[in-house]
Write a protein that holds these residues in place. Structure first.
Motif, PDB file in Angstrom:
ATOM      1  N   LEU A   1     -34.101  15.724 -21.942  1.00  0.00           N
ATOM      2  CA  LEU A   1     -33.659  15.423 -20.585  1.00  0.00           C
ATOM      3  C   LEU A   1     -32.127  15.298 -20.563  1.00  0.00           C
ATOM      4  N   ILE A   2     -31.486  16.188 -19.800  1.00  0.00           N
ATOM      5  CA  ILE A   2     -30.024  16.174 -19.667  1.00  0.00           C
ATOM      6  C   ILE A   2     -29.675  16.206 -18.187  1.00  0.00           C
ATOM      7  N   LYS A   3     -28.812  15.304 -17.783  1.00  0.00           N
ATOM      8  CA  LYS A   3     -28.363  15.243 -16.396  1.00  0.00           C
ATOM      9  C   LYS A   3     -26.846  15.413 -16.358  1.00  0.00           C
ATOM     10  N   LEU A   4     -26.381  16.193 -15.390  1.00  0.00           N
ATOM     11  CA  LEU A   4     -24.955  16.491 -15.280  1.00  0.00           C
ATOM     12  C   LEU A   4     -24.408  15.945 -13.973  1.00  0.00           C
ATOM     13  N   LEU A   5     -23.211  15.394 -14.042  1.00  0.00           N
ATOM     14  CA  LEU A   5     -22.549  14.840 -12.864  1.00  0.00           C
ATOM     15  C   LEU A   5     -21.364  15.721 -12.499  1.00  0.00           C
ATOM     16  N   ASP A   6     -21.448  16.400 -11.356  1.00  0.00           N
ATOM     17  CA  ASP A   6     -20.356  17.261 -10.896  1.00  0.00           C
ATOM     18  C   ASP A   6     -19.284  16.403 -10.237  1.00  0.00           C
ATOM     19  N   THR A   7     -18.042  16.841 -10.336  1.00  0.00           N
ATOM     20  CA  THR A   7     -16.920  16.115  -9.731  1.00  0.00           C
ATOM     21  C   THR A   7     -16.044  17.105  -8.968  1.00  0.00           C
ATOM     22  N   PRO A   8     -15.261  16.639  -8.011  1.00  0.00           N
ATOM     23  CA  PRO A   8     -14.358  17.559  -7.304  1.00  0.00           C
ATOM     24  C   PRO A   8     -13.269  18.073  -8.227  1.00  0.00           C
ATOM     25  N   GLY A   9     -12.780  19.261  -7.935  1.00  0.00           N
ATOM     26  CA  GLY A   9     -11.643  19.770  -8.691  1.00  0.00           C
ATOM     27  C   GLY A   9     -10.438  18.872  -8.463  1.00  0.00           C
ATOM     28  N   ILE A  10      -9.839  18.426  -9.541  1.00  0.00           N
ATOM     29  CA  ILE A  10      -8.730  17.469  -9.439  1.00  0.00           C
ATOM     30  C   ILE A  10      -7.473  18.084 -10.046  1.00  0.00           C
ATOM     31  N   MET A  11      -6.451  18.241  -9.201  1.00  0.00           N
ATOM     32  CA  MET A  11      -5.167  18.774  -9.662  1.00  0.00           C
ATOM     33  C   MET A  11      -4.426  17.727 -10.474  1.00  0.00           C
ATOM     34  N   ILE A  12      -3.441  18.195 -11.242  1.00  0.00           N
ATOM     35  CA  ILE A  12      -2.526  17.251 -11.859  1.00  0.00           C
ATOM     36  C   ILE A  12      -1.664  16.649 -10.750  1.00  0.00           C
ATOM     37  N   PRO A  13      -1.366  15.341 -10.814  1.00  0.00           N
ATOM     38  CA  PRO A  13      -0.603  14.701  -9.737  1.00  0.00           C
ATOM     39  C   PRO A  13       0.804  15.268  -9.564  1.00  0.00           C
ATOM     40  N   ASN A  14       1.403  15.802 -10.640  1.00  0.00           N
ATOM     41  CA  ASN A  14       2.769  16.298 -10.563  1.00  0.00           C
ATOM     42  C   ASN A  14       2.858  17.723 -11.100  1.00  0.00           C
ATOM     43  N   ILE A  15       3.416  18.604 -10.293  1.00  0.00           N
ATOM     44  CA  ILE A  15       3.692  19.974 -10.725  1.00  0.00           C
ATOM     45  C   ILE A  15       5.162  20.018 -11.082  1.00  0.00           C
TER      46      ILE A  15
ATOM     47  N   GLY B   1      -6.149  13.339  -0.485  1.00  0.00           N
ATOM     48  CA  GLY B   1      -6.895  12.094  -0.627  1.00  0.00           C
ATOM     49  C   GLY B   1      -8.210  12.237  -1.358  1.00  0.00           C
ATOM     50  N   HIS B   2      -8.953  13.334  -1.106  1.00  0.00           N
ATOM     51  CA  HIS B   2     -10.258  13.464  -1.772  1.00  0.00           C
ATOM     52  C   HIS B   2     -10.107  13.620  -3.280  1.00  0.00           C
ATOM     53  N   MET B   3      -8.958  14.170  -3.740  1.00  0.00           N
ATOM     54  CA  MET B   3      -8.733  14.278  -5.190  1.00  0.00           C
ATOM     55  C   MET B   3      -8.437  12.912  -5.788  1.00  0.00           C
ATOM     56  N   ALA B   4      -7.630  12.119  -5.083  1.00  0.00           N
ATOM     57  CA  ALA B   4      -7.335  10.771  -5.573  1.00  0.00           C
ATOM     58  C   ALA B   4      -8.611   9.945  -5.650  1.00  0.00           C
ATOM     59  N   ARG B   5      -9.455  10.054  -4.620  1.00  0.00           N
ATOM     60  CA  ARG B   5     -10.735   9.328  -4.628  1.00  0.00           C
ATOM     61  C   ARG B   5     -11.645   9.860  -5.728  1.00  0.00           C
ATOM     62  N   GLY B   6     -11.639  11.206  -5.902  1.00  0.00           N
ATOM     63  CA  GLY B   6     -12.471  11.807  -6.940  1.00  0.00           C
ATOM     64  C   GLY B   6     -12.071  11.344  -8.322  1.00  0.00           C
ATOM     65  N   MET B   7     -10.758  11.254  -8.572  1.00  0.00           N
ATOM     66  CA  MET B   7     -10.295  10.779  -9.874  1.00  0.00           C
ATOM     67  C   MET B   7     -10.709   9.326 -10.092  1.00  0.00           C
ATOM     68  N   LYS B   8     -10.560   8.512  -9.065  1.00  0.00           N
ATOM     69  CA  LYS B   8     -10.941   7.096  -9.173  1.00  0.00           C
ATOM     70  C   LYS B   8     -12.432   6.960  -9.456  1.00  0.00           C
ATOM     71  N   ASP B   9     -13.249   7.745  -8.736  1.00  0.00           N
ATOM     72  CA  ASP B   9     -14.699   7.696  -8.949  1.00  0.00           C
ATOM     73  C   ASP B   9     -15.072   8.187 -10.344  1.00  0.00           C
TER      74      ASP B   9
END
Length: 294
Positions: A175-189, A15-23
């Motif tokens: 001035l540079i700002k970076l936005l980190d995101t969770p590691g997101i797998m591909i939905p299908n292996i 779930g956290h990956m799906a939410r991370g991708m959406k965000d």
């Protein structure tokens, strides 16, 4: 047991990956540039199409270059000129070096013509455990006085970052700002080999395919590419093509024994995988040269 049979009992896209991708898809609209970080040992495998953000300016960072086959990497660079590619190294636990200054310059170059009033905003995306947070911290180290260089928490465990963070300042001039995101797998292996590649380099949790399966895949690949450093490492007489035999030898050498003197194959496989990920068996690319050329 086949890897995909084991995968069927787990959710490798939680779930956290799906939410991370959406965000990420929502917040990227506020960014001037996207940096995709991927493991240089698998430059093709596992790249998430939904995170390519074709409408945005982009840089591809292939991390762990010091662990991959430089010949294969050269072919990859020659065959993919769609986005700038920066190669970075993984020196020691959670350390990134090499070409960090070049990455900072590329960020500035790609955004210098934009009408930016409140700093360049960059989103960093990629699969679990490819070094996104370590890259952010390495960029911060280029700007003395910016604060703690470890603004992004890091771990060798896949999926440690679970939410899209707030913007982290990595440079004051410009001035540079970076936005980190969770590691997101591909939905299908799609197949067993893909699962084993991802697990071998640590982007897919080893529990999903099993340590012994991963060790067998690594051994097979080392032999196919004639990388025989493991022979000296484990004091073998020659190349080994039997995973049980290899793990028995490893277990005896490291003392991974059960009651009765039997070898603990799980612990032996974990040790073998760790040695592989550290580059102790030589530099290797798991995506075949033919795949890279095409």
């Amino acid at each position: 047991m086949p890897a995909l049979a084991m995968l069927s009992g787990y959710n490798w896209f939680p779930g956290h990956m799906a939410r991370g991708m959406k965000d990420a898809l929502r917040k990227v609209q506020k960014c001037h540039l996207v940096i995709e970080v991927h493991d240089a040992r698998i430059p093709l495998t596992g790249r998430n199409e939904k995170l390519k953000f074709s409408k945005h300016k982009k840089i591809l960072v292939l991390n762990k270059y010091d662990l991959t086959d430089p010949k294969g990497m050269k072919l990859y660079n020659e065959n993919d000129d769609s986005v700038p590619v920066i190669l970075t190294n993984c020196r020691g636990r959670n350390q990134i070096s090499g070409n960090i200054t070049a990455l900072q310059k590329a960020i500035i170059k790609l955004t210098k013509d934009d009408d930016i009033k409140n700093g360049v905003k960059v989103m960093i995306v990629g699969m679990p455990n490819v070094g996104k947070s370590s890259l952010i911290n390495a960029l911060r180290r280029l700007s003395p006085g910016i604060g703690s260089p470890k603004a992004a928490p890091i771990s060798s465990r896949p999926g440690y970052t679970k939410t899209v963070s707030t913007f982290i300042k990595i440079s004051t001039d410009p001035l540079i700002k970076l936005l980190d995101t969770p590691g997101i797998m591909i939905p299908n292996i799609k197949d067993e080999e893909m699962a084993l590649k991802l697990a071998a380099v640590g982007t897919l949790d080893h529990r999903f395919v099993g340590e012994v399966n991963i060790a067998a895949y690594i051994l097979k690949t080392l032999n196919e590419q004639k990388l025989y450093q493991y022979i000296k490492k484990y004091n073998l007489e020659g190349p080994c093509h039997d995973t049980d035999e290899l793990l028995h030898n490893v277990g005896q050498r490291i003392g991974a024994l059960l009651k009765g003197g039997f070898v603990d194959e799980g612990r032996s496989a974990t040790h073998f995988i760790k040695n592989f990920r550290e580059g102790q068996f030589g530099r290797i690319m798991l995506d075949s040269i033919s795949e890279v050329e095409n």
